[in-house]
Design a protein around this motif. Structure first.
Motif, PDB file in Angstrom:
ATOM      1  N   GLU A  19       0.362  -1.655   0.036  1.00 16.57           N
ATOM      2  CA  GLU A  19      -0.018  -0.205   0.369  1.00 16.57           C
ATOM      3  C   GLU A  19       1.153   0.706   0.280  1.00 16.57           C
ATOM      4  O   GLU A  19       0.514   2.834  -0.779  1.00 16.57           O
ATOM      5  CB  GLU A  19      -0.911   0.053   0.840  1.00 16.57           C
ATOM      6  CG  GLU A  19      -1.852   1.390   1.316  1.00 16.57           C
ATOM      7  CD  GLU A  19      -2.672   1.358   2.627  1.00 16.57           C
ATOM      8  OE1 GLU A  19      -1.967   0.835   3.973  1.00 16.57           O
ATOM      9  OE2 GLU A  19      -3.348   1.290   2.763  1.00 16.57           O
ATOM     10  N   SER A  20       1.970   1.385   0.847  1.00 18.98           N
ATOM     11  CA  SER A  20       2.841   2.640   0.978  1.00 18.98           C
ATOM     12  C   SER A  20       4.026   2.564   0.068  1.00 18.98           C
ATOM     13  O   SER A  20       4.191   3.802  -0.104  1.00 18.98           O
ATOM     14  CB  SER A  20       2.859   3.025   2.186  1.00 18.98           C
ATOM     15  OG  SER A  20       3.968   1.498   2.418  1.00 18.98           O
ATOM     16  N   TYR A  90      -0.443  14.058  -4.647  1.00 16.66           N
ATOM     17  CA  TYR A  90      -1.631  14.335  -3.659  1.00 16.66           C
ATOM     18  C   TYR A  90      -1.737  15.265  -3.162  1.00 16.66           C
ATOM     19  O   TYR A  90      -0.522  15.839  -2.486  1.00 16.66           O
ATOM     20  CB  TYR A  90      -1.340  13.516  -2.894  1.00 16.66           C
ATOM     21  CG  TYR A  90      -1.340  11.913  -3.342  1.00 16.66           C
ATOM     22  CD1 TYR A  90      -2.483  11.108  -2.970  1.00 16.66           C
ATOM     23  CD2 TYR A  90      -0.190  11.080  -3.502  1.00 16.66           C
ATOM     24  CE1 TYR A  90      -2.510  10.075  -4.083  1.00 16.66           C
ATOM     25  CE2 TYR A  90      -0.186  10.034  -3.886  1.00 16.66           C
ATOM     26  CZ  TYR A  90      -1.484   8.968  -4.311  1.00 16.66           C
ATOM     27  OH  TYR A  90      -1.198   7.917  -5.140  1.00 16.66           O
ATOM     28  N   GLU A  94      -4.993  14.159   2.020  1.00 18.84           N
ATOM     29  CA  GLU A  94      -4.787  12.633   1.283  1.00 18.84           C
ATOM     30  C   GLU A  94      -3.430  12.520   0.829  1.00 18.84           C
ATOM     31  O   GLU A  94      -2.009  11.416   1.562  1.00 18.84           O
ATOM     32  CB  GLU A  94      -5.273  12.655  -0.446  1.00 18.84           C
ATOM     33  CG  GLU A  94      -4.949  11.421  -1.151  1.00 18.84           C
ATOM     34  CD  GLU A  94      -5.194   9.730  -0.395  1.00 18.84           C
ATOM     35  OE1 GLU A  94      -4.604   9.153  -0.587  1.00 18.84           O
ATOM     36  OE2 GLU A  94      -6.226  10.018   0.255  1.00 18.84           O
ATOM     37  N   HIS A  97      -1.829  12.433   4.781  1.00 24.65           N
ATOM     38  CA  HIS A  97      -1.965  10.218   4.969  1.00 24.65           C
ATOM     39  C   HIS A  97      -1.076   9.596   3.720  1.00 24.65           C
ATOM     40  O   HIS A  97      -0.057   8.760   4.812  1.00 24.65           O
ATOM     41  CB  HIS A  97      -3.445   9.923   4.312  1.00 24.65           C
ATOM     42  CG  HIS A  97      -3.886   8.314   4.035  1.00 24.65           C
ATOM     43  ND1 HIS A  97      -3.473   7.780   5.028  1.00 24.65           N
ATOM     44  CD2 HIS A  97      -4.439   7.882   3.080  1.00 24.65           C
ATOM     45  CE1 HIS A  97      -3.471   6.528   4.965  1.00 24.65           C
ATOM     46  NE2 HIS A  97      -3.894   7.047   3.881  1.00 24.65           N
ATOM     47  N   ARG A  98      -0.551   9.679   3.129  1.00 25.40           N
ATOM     48  CA  ARG A  98       0.076   9.535   1.462  1.00 25.40           C
ATOM     49  C   ARG A  98       1.335   9.409   2.610  1.00 25.40           C
ATOM     50  O   ARG A  98       2.599   8.683   2.378  1.00 25.40           O
ATOM     51  CB  ARG A  98      -0.042   9.729   0.492  1.00 25.40           C
ATOM     52  CG  ARG A  98      -1.180   9.365  -0.592  1.00 25.40           C
ATOM     53  CD  ARG A  98      -1.741   7.850  -0.413  1.00 25.40           C
ATOM     54  NE  ARG A  98      -3.013   7.583  -1.045  1.00 25.40           N
ATOM     55  CZ  ARG A  98      -3.098   6.854  -1.857  1.00 25.40           C
ATOM     56  NH1 ARG A  98      -1.441   6.259  -2.395  1.00 25.40           N
ATOM     57  NH2 ARG A  98      -4.086   6.575  -1.873  1.00 25.40           N
ATOM     58  N   LEU A 101       2.804   6.776   5.306  1.00 28.51           N
ATOM     59  CA  LEU A 101       2.287   5.321   4.698  1.00 28.51           C
ATOM     60  C   LEU A 101       3.745   5.129   4.382  1.00 28.51           C
ATOM     61  O   LEU A 101       4.193   4.635   4.228  1.00 28.51           O
ATOM     62  CB  LEU A 101       1.583   5.057   3.869  1.00 28.51           C
ATOM     63  CG  LEU A 101       0.045   4.806   4.634  1.00 28.51           C
ATOM     64  CD1 LEU A 101      -0.440   4.834   3.411  1.00 28.51           C
ATOM     65  CD2 LEU A 101      -0.166   4.327   6.064  1.00 28.51           C
ATOM     66  N   PRO A 120      -7.284   7.356   6.862  1.00 29.19           N
ATOM     67  CA  PRO A 120      -7.288   8.403   5.698  1.00 29.19           C
ATOM     68  C   PRO A 120      -8.627   9.309   6.388  1.00 29.19           C
ATOM     69  O   PRO A 120      -8.802  10.363   6.006  1.00 29.19           O
ATOM     70  CB  PRO A 120      -7.745   7.552   4.227  1.00 29.19           C
ATOM     71  CG  PRO A 120      -7.755   6.189   4.530  1.00 29.19           C
ATOM     72  CD  PRO A 120      -7.029   5.617   5.659  1.00 29.19           C
TER      73      PRO A 120
END
Length: 151
Positions: A19-20, A90, A94, A97-98, A101, A120
């Protein structure tokens, strides 16, 4: 006050998660408000994992290719910082959040950021409060807006 663009060397390596983790060789850029004391402190303290690559940190108040690209896309830097991973941008919660990660889990600051913004939904709920604090501080310090969409 002018601040040069710098390339942040990532910190401690941690295991990748699908995911990250961006693919190796992807461009990663963070465009932030270089005159905001909170934003400056954040980019100084925050560390990304070594395995995700290097993060280019760019002062959004300075003319740059990244700022021009964001302005052309209609992304208002007064409404939040922007993170590019590969070809994707982003913005605001967002982006936070990204970036969370991609961060290490070492150090008190990064662990706190992970607990607050790895979700998120939580990042979206907390980001308006962070933005309000930033805007209030900028007014108190008499720091004008970035106005990247008007220039």
């Amino acid at each position: 006050m002018s601040r040069p663009t710098d390339v942040r060397k990532p910190d401690n390596a941690e295991p990748e998660t699908p995911e990250s983790a961006p693919a190796q060789g992807r461009r990663m850029r963070l465009v932030y408000d270089g005159d905001c004391p909170i934003c400056r402190r954040y980019v100084l303290w925050y560390r990304i994992r070594r395995d995700v690559g290097e993060l280019e940190v760019i002062d959004g108040r300075q003319d740059s290719e990244a700022r021009r690209e964001l302005s052309a896309r209609g992304i208002d830097l007064d409404q939040g910082f922007a993170l590019q991973v590969g070809d994707q941008w982003y913005h605001g919660s967002e982006a936070l959040h990204r970036l969370t990660l991609l961060g290490t889990r070492s150090g008190v600051f990064n662990r706190l950021m992970y607990r607050l913004f790895a979700s998120p939904g939580r990042a979206a709920r907390l980001y308006p409060w962070l933005k309000a604090c930033r805007n209030g501080l900028l007014r108190l310090c008499r720091i004008p807006p970035i106005d990247n969409l008007r220039r």
